[in-house]
Design a protein around this motif. Structure first.
Motif, mmCIF file in Angstrom:
data_model
loop_
_atom_site.group_PDB
_atom_site.id
_atom_site.type_symbol
_atom_site.label_atom_id
_atom_site.label_comp_id
_atom_site.label_asym_id
_atom_site.label_seq_id
_atom_site.Cartn_x
_atom_site.Cartn_y
_atom_site.Cartn_z
ATOM 1 N N ARG A 197 0.687 4.252 1.055
ATOM 2 C CA ARG A 197 0.910 5.138 2.188
ATOM 3 C C ARG A 197 2.029 4.648 3.100
ATOM 4 N N TRP A 198 2.155 3.329 3.299
ATOM 5 C CA TRP A 198 3.162 2.833 4.239
ATOM 6 C C TRP A 198 4.567 3.066 3.713
ATOM 7 N N ASP A 210 0.043 4.895 13.960
ATOM 8 C CA ASP A 210 -1.184 4.887 13.153
ATOM 9 C C ASP A 210 -2.233 3.881 13.646
ATOM 10 N N ARG A 211 -1.808 2.626 13.933
ATOM 11 C CA ARG A 211 -2.752 1.599 14.388
ATOM 12 C C ARG A 211 -2.419 1.241 15.834
ATOM 13 N N LEU A 256 0.843 -1.188 0.000
ATOM 14 C CA LEU A 256 0.000 0.000 0.000
ATOM 15 C C LEU A 256 0.875 1.233 0.000
ATOM 16 N N ASN A 294 -8.202 0.482 13.789
ATOM 17 C CA ASN A 294 -8.707 1.693 13.133
ATOM 18 C C ASN A 294 -9.994 1.426 12.361
ATOM 19 N N ASN A 330 -11.419 3.262 2.885
ATOM 20 C CA ASN A 330 -10.115 3.799 2.457
ATOM 21 C C ASN A 330 -9.952 3.641 0.947
ATOM 22 N N LYS A 357 -4.298 12.263 4.822
ATOM 23 C CA LYS A 357 -3.578 12.155 6.090
ATOM 24 C C LYS A 357 -2.103 12.342 5.741
ATOM 25 N N ASP A 370 -6.737 8.339 2.216
ATOM 26 C CA ASP A 370 -5.267 8.259 2.022
ATOM 27 C C ASP A 370 -4.764 9.105 0.865
ATOM 28 N N ASP A 402 -7.438 -4.672 12.307
ATOM 29 C CA ASP A 402 -6.909 -3.311 12.442
ATOM 30 C C ASP A 402 -7.902 -2.512 13.281
HETATM 31 C C1 BGC Z 1 -4.760 3.277 8.014
HETATM 32 C C2 BGC Z 1 -5.310 3.732 6.697
HETATM 33 C C3 BGC Z 1 -5.014 2.705 5.619
HETATM 34 C C4 BGC Z 1 -5.389 1.303 6.072
HETATM 35 C C5 BGC Z 1 -4.918 0.260 5.107
HETATM 36 C C6 BGC Z 1 -5.287 1.902 8.333
HETATM 37 O O1 BGC Z 1 -4.820 1.468 9.561
HETATM 38 O O2 BGC Z 1 -5.103 4.191 9.036
HETATM 39 O O3 BGC Z 1 -4.751 4.976 6.355
HETATM 40 O O4 BGC Z 1 -5.726 3.000 4.472
HETATM 41 O O5 BGC Z 1 -4.846 1.016 7.330
HETATM 42 O O6 BGC Z 1 -3.546 0.196 5.042
#
Ligand code: BGC
Length: 385
Positions: free
Chosen positions: A75-76, A149-150, A73, A203, A271, A317, A297, A201
């Motif tokens: 973002r990571w 984040d998580r 992904l 979140n 997301n 974010k 994202d 997760d």
């Molecule tokens: C993050 C999101 C991301 C999702 C999948 C979540 O924990 O906060 O930004 O889209 O994980 O990786």
């Protein structure tokens, strides 16, 4: 430019980023310095000189372990790169690892970080429930852990948590749907399908609850109709947040419930990776009017879809902002200072509330993406072509 001057400028640039995170301004990206390695001149005037103490003084040379879930992904990759760059600029050694979304790999990586002399661990977990045992080892070795984040669940070995306000991500998605369709006044009914995140997760439920707390009343009154009948979190969750999983589920839903020509008006997606799956399913199987599709994202593929009119909005974010906050927390921990948090009630991991720093997520759509993403230096124009 001397190394010393450079480090002062970098520290100043990071202070400016932090201002973006802590401040109430709705668009942190706009006042963020482009990137720590670029010209830091504008940031110079953004922060008072006394805050620009050379970062080398602070725990210099200590090794920080950064465990990221996956490179799959977008973002990571950005999170990891930003953490590494900013930690190094602050004078730390960095052990950055990605675990291909495999829990056991992440556990071994964390073990190696502990054995390899890391003095602080920053962990974005794959499965929040699965790190208890390895973190006992960290705790026994006196190594503080920041959940990145998580939230990491079921252990008292987590010292701090830094994230974006996850519930607010969901409310921004839900409110967007309400406003766009004028749900309070429109007659409806409108059809909706829901795609949430990975059940492992923590979140994922916050995003879902934030949106559903606003939308449920409309479902209950019949103004929104979920034709598949799949409304509960467990029914709409997406294993691993995977695009393919979201896509195949939506393909089934479309062929079972919308093949008769019924329009799908709303696709609430938690997301961008799941939104992409829904968009792929629609492209292949759906002839009606395009629904409102939410995301989160501002991944490149999704911003492109936003520009093409295939995704309505996303949540931005700024990973630079979160990284800067975590680097600040690492410094505070290593200096024995009070660690800055702004939430001490929301995130209970089953062993108690973890003191948290919540950054503010920002709404993004076709109208403001240029300012948020390009002017702030997050992407170049070319990235989005
Ligand atoms: C993050 C999101 C991301 C999702 C999948 C979540 O924990 O906060 O930004 O889209 O994980 O990786």
């Amino acid at each position: 430019m001397s190394k010393k001057v450079l480090s002062v400028l970098l520290a100043t640039a990071m202070t400016a980023i932090l201002v973006g995170c802590a401040g109430a301004a709705p668009a942190p990206a706009a006042d963020v310095a482009p990137a720590a390695t670029e010209e830091a001149a504008p940031a110079e005037e953004a922060a008072p000189a006394e805050e620009a103490a050379p970062a080398e003084d602070v725990g210099a040379g200590q090794k920080v372990g950064v465990a990221m879930p996956t490179k799959d992904l977008q973002r990571w990759n950005q999170d990891g790169a930003n953490m590494e760059e900013q930690l190094k600029a602050a004078g730390y050694e960095v052990d950055l690892q990605y675990a291909s979304n495999d829990v056991q790999t992440q556990v071994s990586q964390i073990e190696n970080m502990i054995n390899g002399g890391c003095t602080v661990l920053v962990i974005a977990s794959i499965d929040g429930e699965s790190l208890g045992t390895v973190l006992e080892t960290a705790k026994a070795a006196g190594i503080p852990v920041i959940a990145y984040d998580r939230l990491i669940m079921g252990t008292d070995a987590v010292s701090y948590y830094a994230t974006f306000d996850n519930y607010m991500v969901g409310t921004k998605q839900g409110q967007y749907i309400i406003d766009t369709l004028d749900l309070n006044n429109a007659e409806g009914p409108f059809t909706m399908e829901i795609t949430a995140g990975d059940p492992g997760d923590n979140n994922a439920k916050f995003f879902y609850n934030g949106a559903m707390d606003l939308l449920k009343p409309f479902i209950e009154s019949g103004k929104i109709v979920v034709k598949s009948g799949q409304v509960d979190f467990e029914q709409v969750a997406t294993a691993s947040w995977a695009t393919e999983n979201a896509q195949s589920r939506m393909e089934n839903i479309l062929s079972t419930n919308y093949a008769d020509g019924t329009n799908l008006d709303i696709a609430l997606c938690s997301n961008d990776s799941t939104a992409l799956g829904v968009e792929n399913a629609l492209a292949a199987n759906y002839k009606g009017e395009y629904p409102i599709i939410t995301g989160q994202d501002c991944d490149v593929a999704n911003v492109k879809n936003m520009i093409d009119g295939k995704q309505s909005m996303s949540i931005f974010k700024d990973t630079r902002t979160l990284a800067a906050q975590v680097v600040k927390m690492v410094g505070q921990i290593l200096k024995g200072e009070e660690v800055e948090v702004n939430d001490t009630s929301t995130y209970d991991n089953g062993k108690g509330v973890v003191p948290s720093y919540l950054c503010e997520p920002v709404f993004a759509d076709i109208n403001n993406y240029k300012e948020l993403l390009i002017d702030s230096g997050y992407y170049t124009e070319a990235d989005l072509q």
